[in-house]
Design an enzyme around this catalytic site. Structure first.
Site: not given
Ligand code: IFM
Length: 461
Positions: A177, A365
């Protein structure tokens, strides 16, 4: 709550990758073990202002987190018991190069070699993220992502790790990200290194993109069999404002949040016509950068949590400032106040596919935190999380039917952990962690996945 639609995960087929994800800083603890150097997140979480306040909401640090530096075998056994075939974890750069560059720390690398071996012994494929936000503090002291030199240090680090573990790791992700590294770290200051500056934003944006392009080629050279991806936080925004101005705001937000992190990697440049704000990147561009930015990627990781609201702002070049929506929109909210909008995942996947640049797209994710989760008689009942996954996975199935080549899904997260500046309150795990005792308890959502994926975990009678 409406009943979730029926969903059978075996319908995704035998080649679909089912995994869970974590990140080093959020789970490992042991901040100085085996010669590790400090990262910007160690510094940020220990920072105190003159009133003694910390940037972390509950004032906690990740010095212990889920103690996974020491308990990784137990965690990997959980991945297996839940039926997942893949474990996505990240490597902490300051464990490998405590000073960012210079001498490599063998003990740090050996640790991850053991983690990889433990995955393989458990029949779980390791998917490795090279950078999940924990930049060595020594590099931050020399300019961090504002400095071009960090791009080259990143390539050295990626080369060393891919060279050492590439005999056993196939799937690599270059960045997690970039949006959060760049915007939360350099514009809003909500995340490490906690800067609030437009020049810092433009420099970091360009340098992280450049590190993705050059880093992809560094990993390819170090590990010719590598399957290389990178992950992006994709939020299809929702514009608002009078008449056509809603559309202007939505397109500007889309350019700043999503396109600016992908299009330069595909040779399309920065979308400054749609978001003139991005012209600020120009002073950091050098002659050969267009070629250096081109990324050699085998897959794109899409990470979706919510759609951001983008109200129109009448400021030239800056037509919107995206923000999380609230209860007024009628959607169910997570404990972080994020609107649950499953169809946004379908939109994010369609957008990633629209470039025609990726043969493979993986949801690297997806997940949610809900309030009030407790262990009662050995159970953690989290029906909202099961509902969340069912609805989002239905979007993945629908995208596949539309021809989007999504071939994997990673739940965030294996277990409750340190949620950055939000501390320990938001619990995203399929496994509950008692942070005082480190006891792990599989939640009902974990049992749901185990039941669907053929895992051995079963709820207590
Ligand atoms: O915990 C985070 C992760 O590190 C990166 N993506 C979003 C998740 C939730 O906020």
């Amino acid at each position: 709550m409406n009943r979730p639609p029926a969903l059978n995960l075996s319908d995704f087929g035998p080649d679909f990758t089912w995994g869970v994800a974590t990140a080093a800083f959020q789970i490992e603890g042991s901040p100085a073990a085996d010669g590790k150097g400090p990262s910007i997140w160690d510094t940020f979480t220990h920072r105190r202002d003159r009133h003694g306040r910390t940037p972390v909401k509950d004032g906690t640090t990740a010095d212990v987190a889920t103690d996974s530096y020491r308990r990784f075998r137990e965690d990997i056994a959980l991945v297996r018991a839940l039926g997942f075939g893949a474990y996505r974890f990240s490597i902490s750069w300051p464990r490998i190069f405590p000073a960012g560059g210079g001498p490599l720390n063998r003990a740090g690398l050996d640790h991850y070699s053991r983690v990889v071996d433990a995955c393989l012994e458990a029949g779980v494929e390791p998917w490795v993220t090279l950078y999940h936000w924990d930049l060595p503090q020594a590099l931050e002291d020399r300019g961090g992502w504002r400095a071009r030199d960090t791009v080259h240090r990143y390539c050295d680090y990626a080369t060393a790790v891919a060279g050492a573990l590439g005999d056993r790791v196939r799937h690599w992700m270059l960045f997690n990200e970039p949006l959060n590294i760049v915007i939360s770290g350099h514009v809003t200051g909500a995340m490490a290194p906690g800067r609030r500056s437009l020049p810092a934003y433009f420099a970091a944006l360009h340098h992280v993109n450049l590190a993705t392009g050059l880093g992809s080629r560094a990993v390819r050279a170090a590990d010719p069999d590598a399957v290389i991806g990178t992950t992006q936080y994709v939020s299809p925004p929702i514009g608002s404002g009078p008449g056509r101005l809603a559309d202007v705001a939505e397109r500007a937000a889309h350019a700043v949040l999503n396109r600016a992190f992908l299009e330069p990697l595909l040779g399309l440049g920065y979308p400054w016509r749609t978001a003139p704000l991005l012209l600020g990147v120009r002073p950091f561009l050098r002659d050969d950068d267009a070629a250096h930015l081109l990324a050699d990627l085998d897959f794109l990781g899409v990470q979706y949590y919510t759609r951001l609201r983008a109200p129109f702002l009448p400021l030239p070049g800056l037509w919107t400032v995206p923000q999380f929506g609230g209860a007024e929109h009628g959607n169910e909210l997570t404990s972080l106040g994020w609107e649950i909008i499953p169809e946004g995942l379908g939109m994010a996947l369609d957008w990633a596919h629209s470039y025609g640049a990726f043969e493979r797209i993986v949801v690297t994710e997806g997940g949610a935190s809900f309030p009030g989760e407790q262990v009662v008689s050995g159970r953690v009942r989290d029906p909202r999380r099961i509902d969340y996954y069912v609805r989002h996975l239905a979007e993945v199935a629908a995208a596949r039917e539309r021809g989007v080549p999504v071939d994997g899904y990673f739940a965030w997260s294996l277990m409750d952990n340190f949620e950055w500046a939000e501390g320990f309150e938001p619990r995203f795990g399929l496994v509950h962690v008692d942070f005082a005792t480190q006891e792990r308890t599989i939640k009902d959502s974990g049992y749901w996945f185990a039941g669907q994926l053929g895992g051995t975990a079963r709820p207590p009678e």
